[in-house]
Scaffold this motif. Structure first.
Motif, PDB file in Angstrom:
ATOM      1  N   SER A 169     -25.961  -3.482 -21.217  1.00  0.00           N
ATOM      2  CA  SER A 169     -27.095  -2.621 -21.540  1.00  0.00           C
ATOM      3  C   SER A 169     -28.360  -3.307 -21.024  1.00  0.00           C
ATOM      4  O   SER A 169     -28.312  -4.429 -20.516  1.00  0.00           O
ATOM      5  CB  SER A 169     -27.194  -2.412 -23.051  1.00  0.00           C
ATOM      6  OG  SER A 169     -27.639  -3.600 -23.685  1.00  0.00           O
ATOM      7  N   THR A 170     -29.497  -2.657 -21.171  1.00  0.00           N
ATOM      8  CA  THR A 170     -30.767  -3.245 -20.730  1.00  0.00           C
ATOM      9  C   THR A 170     -31.735  -3.438 -21.892  1.00  0.00           C
ATOM     10  O   THR A 170     -32.923  -3.651 -21.677  1.00  0.00           O
ATOM     11  CB  THR A 170     -31.431  -2.362 -19.657  1.00  0.00           C
ATOM     12  OG1 THR A 170     -31.671  -1.060 -20.200  1.00  0.00           O
ATOM     13  CG2 THR A 170     -30.532  -2.227 -18.429  1.00  0.00           C
ATOM     14  N   LYS A 171     -31.231  -3.359 -23.124  1.00  0.00           N
ATOM     15  CA  LYS A 171     -32.109  -3.487 -24.288  1.00  0.00           C
ATOM     16  C   LYS A 171     -32.405  -4.957 -24.585  1.00  0.00           C
ATOM     17  O   LYS A 171     -31.792  -5.857 -23.990  1.00  0.00           O
ATOM     18  CB  LYS A 171     -31.458  -2.818 -25.493  1.00  0.00           C
ATOM     19  CG  LYS A 171     -30.120  -3.382 -25.911  1.00  0.00           C
ATOM     20  CD  LYS A 171     -29.529  -2.539 -27.031  1.00  0.00           C
ATOM     21  CE  LYS A 171     -28.154  -3.031 -27.454  1.00  0.00           C
ATOM     22  NZ  LYS A 171     -27.583  -2.201 -28.526  1.00  0.00           N
ATOM     23  N   PRO A 172     -33.338  -5.237 -25.492  1.00  0.00           N
ATOM     24  CA  PRO A 172     -33.682  -6.626 -25.818  1.00  0.00           C
ATOM     25  C   PRO A 172     -32.465  -7.404 -26.293  1.00  0.00           C
ATOM     26  O   PRO A 172     -31.665  -6.905 -27.079  1.00  0.00           O
ATOM     27  CB  PRO A 172     -34.727  -6.480 -26.936  1.00  0.00           C
ATOM     28  CG  PRO A 172     -35.331  -5.135 -26.712  1.00  0.00           C
ATOM     29  CD  PRO A 172     -34.212  -4.273 -26.203  1.00  0.00           C
ATOM     30  N   TYR A 173     -32.333  -8.619 -25.824  1.00  0.00           N
ATOM     31  CA  TYR A 173     -31.166  -9.437 -26.144  1.00  0.00           C
ATOM     32  C   TYR A 173     -31.074  -9.686 -27.643  1.00  0.00           C
ATOM     33  O   TYR A 173     -32.055 -10.043 -28.305  1.00  0.00           O
ATOM     34  CB  TYR A 173     -31.223 -10.771 -25.396  1.00  0.00           C
ATOM     35  CG  TYR A 173     -29.931 -11.524 -25.446  1.00  0.00           C
ATOM     36  CD1 TYR A 173     -28.834 -11.079 -24.717  1.00  0.00           C
ATOM     37  CD2 TYR A 173     -29.784 -12.664 -26.224  1.00  0.00           C
ATOM     38  CE1 TYR A 173     -27.623 -11.747 -24.759  1.00  0.00           C
ATOM     39  CE2 TYR A 173     -28.583 -13.346 -26.278  1.00  0.00           C
ATOM     40  CZ  TYR A 173     -27.498 -12.880 -25.540  1.00  0.00           C
ATOM     41  OH  TYR A 173     -26.292 -13.543 -25.600  1.00  0.00           O
ATOM     42  N   SER A 174     -29.869  -9.500 -28.176  1.00  0.00           N
ATOM     43  CA  SER A 174     -29.580  -9.700 -29.602  1.00  0.00           C
ATOM     44  C   SER A 174     -30.450  -8.849 -30.512  1.00  0.00           C
ATOM     45  O   SER A 174     -30.597  -9.141 -31.690  1.00  0.00           O
ATOM     46  CB  SER A 174     -29.747 -11.182 -29.987  1.00  0.00           C
ATOM     47  OG  SER A 174     -28.799 -11.981 -29.350  1.00  0.00           O
ATOM     48  N   ASN A 175     -31.054  -7.791 -29.946  1.00  0.00           N
ATOM     49  CA  ASN A 175     -31.956  -6.919 -30.697  1.00  0.00           C
ATOM     50  C   ASN A 175     -33.172  -7.697 -31.235  1.00  0.00           C
ATOM     51  O   ASN A 175     -33.746  -7.347 -32.275  1.00  0.00           O
ATOM     52  CB  ASN A 175     -31.226  -6.227 -31.853  1.00  0.00           C
ATOM     53  CG  ASN A 175     -31.889  -4.919 -32.263  1.00  0.00           C
ATOM     54  OD1 ASN A 175     -32.452  -4.207 -31.441  1.00  0.00           O
ATOM     55  ND2 ASN A 175     -31.832  -4.606 -33.542  1.00  0.00           N
ATOM     56  N   VAL A 176     -33.561  -8.744 -30.521  1.00  0.00           N
ATOM     57  CA  VAL A 176     -34.731  -9.552 -30.864  1.00  0.00           C
ATOM     58  C   VAL A 176     -35.913  -9.059 -30.043  1.00  0.00           C
ATOM     59  O   VAL A 176     -35.793  -8.880 -28.826  1.00  0.00           O
ATOM     60  CB  VAL A 176     -34.466 -11.048 -30.589  1.00  0.00           C
ATOM     61  CG1 VAL A 176     -35.739 -11.877 -30.738  1.00  0.00           C
ATOM     62  CG2 VAL A 176     -33.379 -11.571 -31.519  1.00  0.00           C
ATOM     63  N   THR A 177     -37.046  -8.824 -30.671  1.00  0.00           N
ATOM     64  CA  THR A 177     -38.205  -8.256 -29.987  1.00  0.00           C
ATOM     65  C   THR A 177     -38.962  -9.306 -29.180  1.00  0.00           C
ATOM     66  O   THR A 177     -38.944 -10.502 -29.495  1.00  0.00           O
ATOM     67  CB  THR A 177     -39.182  -7.618 -30.984  1.00  0.00           C
ATOM     68  OG1 THR A 177     -39.702  -8.643 -31.846  1.00  0.00           O
ATOM     69  CG2 THR A 177     -38.485  -6.557 -31.822  1.00  0.00           C
ATOM     70  N   ALA A 178     -39.643  -8.837 -28.142  1.00  0.00           N
ATOM     71  CA  ALA A 178     -40.468  -9.724 -27.322  1.00  0.00           C
ATOM     72  C   ALA A 178     -41.591 -10.335 -28.149  1.00  0.00           C
ATOM     73  O   ALA A 178     -41.915 -11.521 -28.005  1.00  0.00           O
ATOM     74  CB  ALA A 178     -41.040  -8.946 -26.141  1.00  0.00           C
ATOM     75  N   SER A 179     -42.190  -9.532 -29.036  1.00  0.00           N
ATOM     76  CA  SER A 179     -43.319 -10.029 -29.836  1.00  0.00           C
ATOM     77  C   SER A 179     -42.904 -11.188 -30.740  1.00  0.00           C
ATOM     78  O   SER A 179     -43.679 -12.121 -30.968  1.00  0.00           O
ATOM     79  CB  SER A 179     -43.913  -8.896 -30.673  1.00  0.00           C
ATOM     80  OG  SER A 179     -42.935  -8.351 -31.550  1.00  0.00           O
ATOM     81  N   SER A 180     -41.669 -11.143 -31.248  1.00  0.00           N
ATOM     82  CA  SER A 180     -41.216 -12.222 -32.133  1.00  0.00           C
ATOM     83  C   SER A 180     -41.026 -13.528 -31.371  1.00  0.00           C
ATOM     84  O   SER A 180     -41.029 -14.610 -31.967  1.00  0.00           O
ATOM     85  CB  SER A 180     -39.911 -11.828 -32.825  1.00  0.00           C
ATOM     86  OG  SER A 180     -38.835 -11.754 -31.893  1.00  0.00           O
TER      87      SER A 180
END
Length: 378
Positions: free
Chosen positions: A208-219
């Protein structure tokens, strides 16, 4: 009786461990089963996939996938794998070209891409699925026989090992019949094809192309665009590490040992060094001892009803392992070659999670690394 660092480490981290966790943390990577790195060569399915990748253009990659895997022509419905049509099509290879009223209802099938990636384990087909819901449906179809099994948001990639490719099998049959018109295919299949599964089974990576491990960029305090690129790279290198351990050690399991190894490679290959803070966040341990519920660590739990005491012990072990892997990486510096990368994977495989998490974990990893790097590599 001689006492080794390894036995001391196991005693240290194993004290008070339940039988359930003892079994879970047993090292599944056996040196006795290990294959020489020279055997990590491309397998028969790669030439077919190179043709698929060359033939794929914008909008037709999913059509090629459906030709290979006819289950992608069926909807996600509970128990559909038990229907006569599904069994005939997916298990027996019949009616693959029949049109059906209900198929996978993808949102962005035209965005799917087929590529071939050159990894330390050889070439591997990579299927890029940009829409998250489409990714979940494809995983449900290929991995769970089109049943609506829940796919966690923290899961964004999968290595599928040994899936029947009916296009390859039908092509093999046609070529054989053209050269052996008076002989029986069923006999040939039972004698020479079925025992050689590489002739019709694939290993593929779906990303997929979503954020890795469902971790946000802001965090992580980085930009969305940067994190999107990093996420895809970590995910790809992570799955290729699984492919390497599968081909060399015969093991790539749903276990935290595998994940520590694969994430180590994913992170270091992407940004050049191991980021302990990222790794803790990937596992939901960024605020240890508090655990962030719903994080990726849950995908690899020994059981869904792990006791509070067992879970607390498990998270402590994983946190300590991550810390010692960071020290191991600091000592070695940036990965500078394929041989270096392979030696690091070998070290992480040969040292168990309990050993890695121990007081001597970093030292044990460095010992195994030096043993591995001293050997002759391809």
């Amino acid at each position: 009786m001689k006492t080794t660092l390894s036995s001391l480490a196991l005693k240290e981290e194993g004290d008070g461990l339940s039988k359930e966790l003892e079994l879970y943390f047993q090292n599944k990577f056996s040196s006795q089963k290990a294959q020489p790195n020279s055997l990590l060569i491309d397998e028969p399915y790669i030439s077919a996939w190179e043709s698929y990748a060359a033939d794929s253009t914008s909008g037709n990659a999913f059509s090629i996938l459906k030709m290979c895997y006819p289950q992608l022509n069926f909807p996600i419905v509970e128990g559909i794998n038990k229907t006569e049509d599904y069994v005939d099509t997916v298990l027996k290879g019949k009616n693959a070209t029949d049109k059906r009223e209900n198929t996978l209802n993808l949102i962005d099938p035209d965005g799917i891409e087929i590529n071939i990636f050159e990894s330390i384990a050889g070439k591997v087909p990579v299927i890029k699925v940009p829409n998250n819901q489409d990714f979940k449906q494809i995983v449900q179809s290929l991995l769970y026989k089109n049943n609506p099994i829940s796919i966690p948001d923290s899961m964004g990639a999968i290595l599928i090992n040994g899936i029947n490719n009916w296009h390859r099998l039908h092509s093999l049959k046609q070529d054989w019949l053209a050269n052996n018109p008076l002989e029986t295919w069923n006999e040939e299949f039972a004698k020479n094809v079925l025992p050689n599964s590489g002739l019709f089974k694939d290993r593929i990576i779906i990303l997929s192309t979503k954020p890795y491990s469902n971790v946000t960029a802001s965090s992580l305090a980085i930009s969305e665009s940067e994190w999107k690129l990093y996420s895809f790279s970590i995910r790809l290198e992570h799955e290729c590490a699984h492919l390497f351990t599968l081909k060399k050690y015969g093991s790539a399991s749903n276990n935290l040992h595998d994940e520590l190894i694969a994430d180590y490679i994913g992170i270091t290959k992407t940004i050049g060094y191991y980021n302990m803070d990222w790794m803790l966040a990937f596992m939901g341990l960024e605020n240890y001892p508090t655990y962030r519920k719903g994080a990726r660590l849950e995908n690899y739990l020994v059981s869904s009803d792990l006791s509070f005491e067992n879970f607390e012990k498990l998270t402590s072990i994983i946190k300590n392992a991550i810390k010692n892997i960071a020290g191991f990486d600091d000592e070695l510096g940036k990965v500078d070659s394929a041989n270096d990368q392979i030696a690091r994977i070998d070290a992480l495989c040969k040292v168990s999670v309990l050993e890695i998490a121990s007081e001597n974990g970093k030292h044990l990893l460095l010992i195994k690394y030096k043993e591995a790097i001293s050997k002759e590599f391809i």
